[in-house]
Design a protein around this motif. Sequence first.
Motif, PDB file in Angstrom:
ATOM      1  N   TYR A 145       0.842  -1.199   0.000  1.00 24.61           N
ATOM      2  CA  TYR A 145       0.000   0.000   0.000  1.00 24.61           C
ATOM      3  C   TYR A 145       0.874   1.245   0.000  1.00 24.61           C
ATOM      4  N   ASP A 146       0.404   2.256  -0.727  1.00 22.25           N
ATOM      5  CA  ASP A 146       1.020   3.573  -0.690  1.00 22.25           C
ATOM      6  C   ASP A 146       0.915   4.105   0.738  1.00 22.25           C
ATOM      7  N   GLU A 147       1.898   4.871   1.176  1.00 22.21           N
ATOM      8  CA  GLU A 147       1.851   5.360   2.559  1.00 22.21           C
ATOM      9  C   GLU A 147       0.619   6.230   2.811  1.00 22.21           C
ATOM     10  N   ASP A 148       0.043   6.811   1.755  1.00 18.32           N
ATOM     11  CA  ASP A 148      -1.208   7.571   1.877  1.00 18.32           C
ATOM     12  C   ASP A 148      -2.384   6.808   1.275  1.00 18.32           C
ATOM     13  N   GLY A 149      -2.224   5.496   1.113  1.00 15.74           N
ATOM     14  CA  GLY A 149      -3.264   4.677   0.494  1.00 15.74           C
ATOM     15  C   GLY A 149      -4.581   4.740   1.251  1.00 15.74           C
ATOM     16  N   VAL A 150      -5.641   4.357   0.547  1.00 21.33           N
ATOM     17  CA  VAL A 150      -6.993   4.391   1.111  1.00 21.33           C
ATOM     18  C   VAL A 150      -7.603   3.000   1.025  1.00 21.33           C
ATOM     19  N   PHE A 151      -8.234   2.589   2.114  1.00 21.52           N
ATOM     20  CA  PHE A 151      -8.989   1.336   2.176  1.00 21.52           C
ATOM     21  C   PHE A 151     -10.425   1.725   2.488  1.00 21.52           C
ATOM     22  N   ASP A 152     -11.267   1.702   1.466  1.00 23.06           N
ATOM     23  CA  ASP A 152     -12.666   2.123   1.574  1.00 23.06           C
ATOM     24  C   ASP A 152     -13.541   0.878   1.573  1.00 23.06           C
ATOM     25  N   ARG A 153     -14.199   0.616   2.710  1.00 27.28           N
ATOM     26  CA  ARG A 153     -15.044  -0.569   2.824  1.00 27.28           C
ATOM     27  C   ARG A 153     -16.524  -0.234   2.696  1.00 27.28           C
TER      28      ARG A 153
ATOM     29  N   HIS B 109     -19.452 -16.115   4.445  1.00 29.96           N
ATOM     30  CA  HIS B 109     -19.921 -15.017   5.294  1.00 29.96           C
ATOM     31  C   HIS B 109     -20.333 -13.806   4.465  1.00 29.96           C
ATOM     32  N   ARG B 110     -19.525 -13.511   3.460  1.00 29.41           N
ATOM     33  CA  ARG B 110     -19.787 -12.324   2.639  1.00 29.41           C
ATOM     34  C   ARG B 110     -19.077 -12.477   1.307  1.00 29.41           C
ATOM     35  N   THR B 111     -19.689 -11.917   0.274  1.00 31.43           N
ATOM     36  CA  THR B 111     -19.032 -11.780  -1.021  1.00 31.43           C
ATOM     37  C   THR B 111     -18.949 -10.288  -1.305  1.00 31.43           C
ATOM     38  N   VAL B 112     -17.775  -9.837  -1.741  1.00 32.18           N
ATOM     39  CA  VAL B 112     -17.571  -8.415  -2.001  1.00 32.18           C
ATOM     40  C   VAL B 112     -16.952  -8.223  -3.386  1.00 32.18           C
ATOM     41  N   VAL B 113     -17.104  -7.000  -3.874  1.00 28.74           N
ATOM     42  CA  VAL B 113     -16.448  -6.569  -5.098  1.00 28.74           C
ATOM     43  C   VAL B 113     -15.325  -5.633  -4.685  1.00 28.74           C
ATOM     44  N   ASN B 114     -14.165  -5.806  -5.284  1.00 24.76           N
ATOM     45  CA  ASN B 114     -13.001  -4.958  -5.010  1.00 24.76           C
ATOM     46  C   ASN B 114     -12.647  -4.147  -6.242  1.00 24.76           C
ATOM     47  N   ARG B 115     -12.305  -2.895  -6.019  1.00 23.41           N
ATOM     48  CA  ARG B 115     -11.703  -2.061  -7.061  1.00 23.41           C
ATOM     49  C   ARG B 115     -10.354  -1.642  -6.509  1.00 23.41           C
ATOM     50  N   TRP B 116      -9.304  -2.130  -7.148  1.00 24.65           N
ATOM     51  CA  TRP B 116      -7.935  -1.845  -6.757  1.00 24.65           C
ATOM     52  C   TRP B 116      -7.395  -0.770  -7.697  1.00 24.65           C
ATOM     53  N   GLU B 117      -7.071   0.402  -7.182  1.00 34.10           N
ATOM     54  CA  GLU B 117      -6.462   1.454  -7.978  1.00 34.10           C
ATOM     55  C   GLU B 117      -4.967   1.407  -7.693  1.00 34.10           C
ATOM     56  N   LEU B 118      -4.200   1.107  -8.728  1.00 33.40           N
ATOM     57  CA  LEU B 118      -2.784   0.779  -8.579  1.00 33.40           C
ATOM     58  C   LEU B 118      -1.897   1.765  -9.330  1.00 33.40           C
ATOM     59  N   GLU B 119      -0.665   1.855  -8.852  1.00 27.92           N
ATOM     60  CA  GLU B 119       0.323   2.716  -9.498  1.00 27.92           C
ATOM     61  C   GLU B 119       1.662   1.991  -9.530  1.00 27.92           C
ATOM     62  N   ARG B 120       2.339   2.116 -10.669  1.00 30.65           N
ATOM     63  CA  ARG B 120       3.683   1.537 -10.771  1.00 30.65           C
ATOM     64  C   ARG B 120       4.665   2.531 -10.154  1.00 30.65           C
ATOM     65  N   ARG B 121       5.472   2.017  -9.236  1.00 30.33           N
ATOM     66  CA  ARG B 121       6.505   2.833  -8.608  1.00 30.33           C
ATOM     67  C   ARG B 121       7.747   1.986  -8.424  1.00 30.33           C
ATOM     68  N   ASP B 122       8.857   2.496  -8.889  1.00 23.70           N
ATOM     69  CA  ASP B 122      10.123   1.762  -8.780  1.00 23.70           C
ATOM     70  C   ASP B 122       9.992   0.346  -9.330  1.00 23.70           C
ATOM     71  N   ASP B 123       9.365   0.226 -10.490  1.00 28.01           N
ATOM     72  CA  ASP B 123       9.176  -1.058 -11.183  1.00 28.01           C
ATOM     73  C   ASP B 123       8.366  -2.086 -10.401  1.00 28.01           C
ATOM     74  N   ARG B 124       7.495  -1.625  -9.515  1.00 27.92           N
ATOM     75  CA  ARG B 124       6.563  -2.546  -8.849  1.00 27.92           C
ATOM     76  C   ARG B 124       5.237  -1.820  -8.680  1.00 27.92           C
ATOM     77  N   TRP B 125       4.193  -2.596  -8.506  1.00 25.97           N
ATOM     78  CA  TRP B 125       2.848  -2.040  -8.382  1.00 25.97           C
ATOM     79  C   TRP B 125       2.491  -1.870  -6.913  1.00 25.97           C
ATOM     80  N   ILE B 126       1.882  -0.735  -6.579  1.00 29.84           N
ATOM     81  CA  ILE B 126       1.414  -0.485  -5.221  1.00 29.84           C
ATOM     82  C   ILE B 126      -0.063  -0.096  -5.273  1.00 29.84           C
TER      83      ILE B 126
END
Length: 173
Positions: free
Chosen positions: A41-49, A127-144
């Motif tokens: 996760y980005d240090e300012d990443g967001v986890f919206d549930r 227990h639950r089924t959810v949909v995820n939307r992952w917003e990703l960015e390439r940084r230093d040749d890896r995805w965060i």
Amino acid sequence: MTEVLENRLRAIEDKLAIYELIASHPPSADTGHAAYTLSVYDEDGVFDRGPTLDGAKGARNIAAFIQRPEHDEAIRGGLAHFAGLPLVDLRGDQAIATSYLMIIHLDHQGLPRELPNHGVSTGYRIHRTVVNRWELERRDDRWIVKKRTLLPVDGSAIHQNLLRKALDEKYSF
């Protein structure tokens, strides 16, 4: 020709890296491996549930979710996150991945049943089924992960809109 092949190879490598990132989430969540969460996760990443569950901002706060005593209790009770293959929309150094996730746990109140060659089990409960939307960015040749939105599959417009948006963005409808 070489540039075309390089671009195609880059897209394949990017998708594989994103698949691995998302596939690593269930084992990390099911073991309380906060170091993994901190690393993706980005240090300012967001986890919206969504509107009914608490979320977090910042990698440390997001990692703290799987270190909660309640999460440890769920792990000890037979918690399993089961992820579906994501739909990945590559956009250069940005990407959107949309996937399903089932939260499954050992059914301690179920009746014991035997399955030939597999022993006896009380079974599992979704227990639950959810949909995820992952917003990703390439940084230093890896995805965060910049932002992860997780919404319950409950028949509401909000989760259906998230799924529609993924298709519309990917295929430009």
